[in-house]
Write an enzyme that holds these catalytic residues in place. Structure first.
Site, PDB file in Angstrom:
ATOM      1  N   ARG A   3      12.068 -35.352   4.838  1.00  0.00           N
ATOM      2  CA  ARG A   3      11.398 -36.199   5.827  1.00  0.00           C
ATOM      3  C   ARG A   3      10.038 -36.655   5.303  1.00  0.00           C
ATOM      4  O   ARG A   3       9.298 -35.851   4.712  1.00  0.00           O
ATOM      5  CB  ARG A   3      11.256 -35.453   7.161  1.00  0.00           C
ATOM      6  CG  ARG A   3      12.602 -35.163   7.786  1.00  0.00           C
ATOM      7  CD  ARG A   3      12.530 -34.689   9.215  1.00  0.00           C
ATOM      8  NE  ARG A   3      13.837 -34.157   9.591  1.00  0.00           N
ATOM      9  CZ  ARG A   3      14.881 -34.899   9.965  1.00  0.00           C
ATOM     10  NH1 ARG A   3      14.768 -36.213  10.026  1.00  0.00           N
ATOM     11  NH2 ARG A   3      16.038 -34.338  10.266  1.00  0.00           N
ATOM     12  N   ASP A   4       9.743 -37.943   5.537  1.00  0.00           N
ATOM     13  CA  ASP A   4       8.453 -38.493   5.125  1.00  0.00           C
ATOM     14  C   ASP A   4       7.337 -37.786   5.893  1.00  0.00           C
ATOM     15  O   ASP A   4       7.436 -37.537   7.096  1.00  0.00           O
ATOM     16  CB  ASP A   4       8.411 -40.002   5.403  1.00  0.00           C
ATOM     17  CG  ASP A   4       7.278 -40.682   4.660  1.00  0.00           C
ATOM     18  OD1 ASP A   4       7.553 -41.435   3.707  1.00  0.00           O
ATOM     19  OD2 ASP A   4       6.095 -40.452   5.028  1.00  0.00           O
TER      20      ASP A   4
ATOM     21  N   ASN B  62      10.322 -49.634  -2.439  1.00  0.00           N
ATOM     22  CA  ASN B  62       9.140 -50.366  -2.878  1.00  0.00           C
ATOM     23  C   ASN B  62       8.989 -50.189  -4.389  1.00  0.00           C
ATOM     24  O   ASN B  62       9.175 -49.081  -4.907  1.00  0.00           O
ATOM     25  CB  ASN B  62       7.894 -49.838  -2.159  1.00  0.00           C
ATOM     26  CG  ASN B  62       7.950 -50.078  -0.660  1.00  0.00           C
ATOM     27  OD1 ASN B  62       8.408 -51.120  -0.216  1.00  0.00           O
ATOM     28  ND2 ASN B  62       7.494 -49.106   0.123  1.00  0.00           N
TER      29      ASN B  62
ATOM     30  N   GLU C  31       3.489 -46.428  -3.681  1.00  0.00           N
ATOM     31  CA  GLU C  31       2.332 -45.537  -3.822  1.00  0.00           C
ATOM     32  C   GLU C  31       2.651 -44.323  -4.685  1.00  0.00           C
ATOM     33  O   GLU C  31       1.776 -43.828  -5.393  1.00  0.00           O
ATOM     34  CB  GLU C  31       1.862 -45.075  -2.437  1.00  0.00           C
ATOM     35  CG  GLU C  31       1.236 -46.203  -1.628  1.00  0.00           C
ATOM     36  CD  GLU C  31       0.915 -45.790  -0.212  1.00  0.00           C
ATOM     37  OE1 GLU C  31       1.212 -44.639   0.174  1.00  0.00           O
ATOM     38  OE2 GLU C  31       0.372 -46.637   0.527  1.00  0.00           O
ATOM     39  N   VAL C  32       3.865 -43.820  -4.581  1.00  0.00           N
ATOM     40  CA  VAL C  32       4.238 -42.621  -5.343  1.00  0.00           C
ATOM     41  C   VAL C  32       5.108 -43.057  -6.529  1.00  0.00           C
ATOM     42  O   VAL C  32       6.163 -43.668  -6.329  1.00  0.00           O
ATOM     43  CB  VAL C  32       4.992 -41.614  -4.456  1.00  0.00           C
ATOM     44  CG1 VAL C  32       5.434 -40.412  -5.282  1.00  0.00           C
ATOM     45  CG2 VAL C  32       4.116 -41.165  -3.284  1.00  0.00           C
TER      46      VAL C  32
ATOM     47  N   HIS D 234      12.026 -43.813  -4.922  1.00  0.00           N
ATOM     48  CA  HIS D 234      12.434 -43.231  -3.638  1.00  0.00           C
ATOM     49  C   HIS D 234      12.966 -44.321  -2.730  1.00  0.00           C
ATOM     50  O   HIS D 234      12.445 -45.433  -2.689  1.00  0.00           O
ATOM     51  CB  HIS D 234      11.289 -42.463  -2.961  1.00  0.00           C
ATOM     52  CG  HIS D 234       9.991 -43.187  -2.911  1.00  0.00           C
ATOM     53  ND1 HIS D 234       9.172 -43.352  -4.007  1.00  0.00           N
ATOM     54  CD2 HIS D 234       9.361 -43.813  -1.883  1.00  0.00           C
ATOM     55  CE1 HIS D 234       8.094 -44.037  -3.661  1.00  0.00           C
ATOM     56  NE2 HIS D 234       8.192 -44.331  -2.378  1.00  0.00           N
TER      57      HIS D 234
HETATM   58  P1  AMP Z   1       5.797 -45.786  -1.106  1.00  0.00           P
HETATM   59  O1  AMP Z   1       4.665 -46.538  -0.494  1.00  0.00           O
HETATM   60  O2  AMP Z   1       7.103 -46.532  -1.081  1.00  0.00           O
HETATM   61  O3  AMP Z   1       5.453 -45.244  -2.477  1.00  0.00           O
HETATM   62  O4  AMP Z   1       6.047 -44.563  -0.143  1.00  0.00           O
HETATM   63  C1  AMP Z   1       5.555 -43.288  -0.381  1.00  0.00           C
HETATM   64  C2  AMP Z   1       5.890 -42.461   0.833  1.00  0.00           C
HETATM   65  O5  AMP Z   1       5.810 -41.098   0.482  1.00  0.00           O
HETATM   66  C3  AMP Z   1       4.965 -42.682   2.024  1.00  0.00           C
HETATM   67  O6  AMP Z   1       5.734 -43.092   3.163  1.00  0.00           O
HETATM   68  C4  AMP Z   1       4.316 -41.310   2.228  1.00  0.00           C
HETATM   69  O7  AMP Z   1       4.099 -41.015   3.576  1.00  0.00           O
HETATM   70  C5  AMP Z   1       5.343 -40.394   1.588  1.00  0.00           C
HETATM   71  N1  AMP Z   1       4.831 -39.119   1.087  1.00  0.00           N
HETATM   72  C6  AMP Z   1       3.782 -38.937   0.236  1.00  0.00           C
HETATM   73  N2  AMP Z   1       3.640 -37.636  -0.063  1.00  0.00           N
HETATM   74  C7  AMP Z   1       4.627 -36.974   0.621  1.00  0.00           C
HETATM   75  C8  AMP Z   1       5.012 -35.606   0.728  1.00  0.00           C
HETATM   76  N3  AMP Z   1       4.364 -34.638   0.070  1.00  0.00           N
HETATM   77  N4  AMP Z   1       6.087 -35.303   1.500  1.00  0.00           N
HETATM   78  C9  AMP Z   1       6.742 -36.266   2.170  1.00  0.00           C
HETATM   79  N5  AMP Z   1       6.441 -37.577   2.101  1.00  0.00           N
HETATM   80  C10 AMP Z   1       5.397 -37.928   1.342  1.00  0.00           C
END
Ligand code: AMP
Length: 115
Positions: free
Chosen positions: A28-29, A86, A94-95, A99
């Site tokens: 879960r996010d 994304n 962002e990550v 995903h």
């Molecule tokens: P993106 O902007 O597509 O890279 O989405 C990154 C997503 O990862 C965001 O919706 C964040 O809320 C989620 N996220 C970041 N760190 C964590 C974590 N440790 N556990 C769960 N979700 C995360």
């Protein structure tokens, strides 16, 4: 080379894991945008959709199929949901670990804001 999502897949960081197999992990996010917001990630580090090659067809297909299974299990499949990947800066990634977002459980509105 590791990422927070690879560490979650290895059990090194806490997460609310809803599914795991030898290729992918779903959890879960941490900042959900909808009642259901699950991320499906490859267990192995793969930075972006731009890094996908023919070698990743199995894991990419698994990500999609697992997301559909989770949507059915969460009870949102019939009403509908959205799958989002994304990629890089303009895509809002962002990550730096590929995903797939599964979001649903409410009407999600238009896919993008018109400019
Ligand atoms: P993106 O902007 O597509 O890279 O989405 C990154 C997503 O990862 C965001 O919706 C964040 O809320 C989620 N996220 C970041 N760190 C964590 C974590 N440790 N556990 C769960 N979700 C995360």
């Amino acid at each position: 080379m590791t990422t927070i999502f690879a560490r979650i897949a290895r059990g090194e960081l806490p997460a609310d894991i809803v599914y795991q197999d030898e290729l992918v992990t779903a959890f879960r996010d941490i900042h959900p945008l909808a009642p259901v917001h699950v991320l499906v990630v490859p267990n192995a580090v793969l930075a972006t959709a731009d890094d996908l090659t023919v070698d990743h067809e199995a894991v990419a297909g698994r990500m999609l199929r697992v997301a559909a299974d989770i949507a059915r299990r969460e009870g949102i499949a019939e009403r509908g949901y959205r799958l989002i990947i994304n990629c890089n800066r303009d895509g809002g990634q962002e990550v730096p670990h590929l995903h797939l977002h599964l979001v649903g459980g409410r009407p999600l509105g238009p896919m993008l804001q018109r400019r």
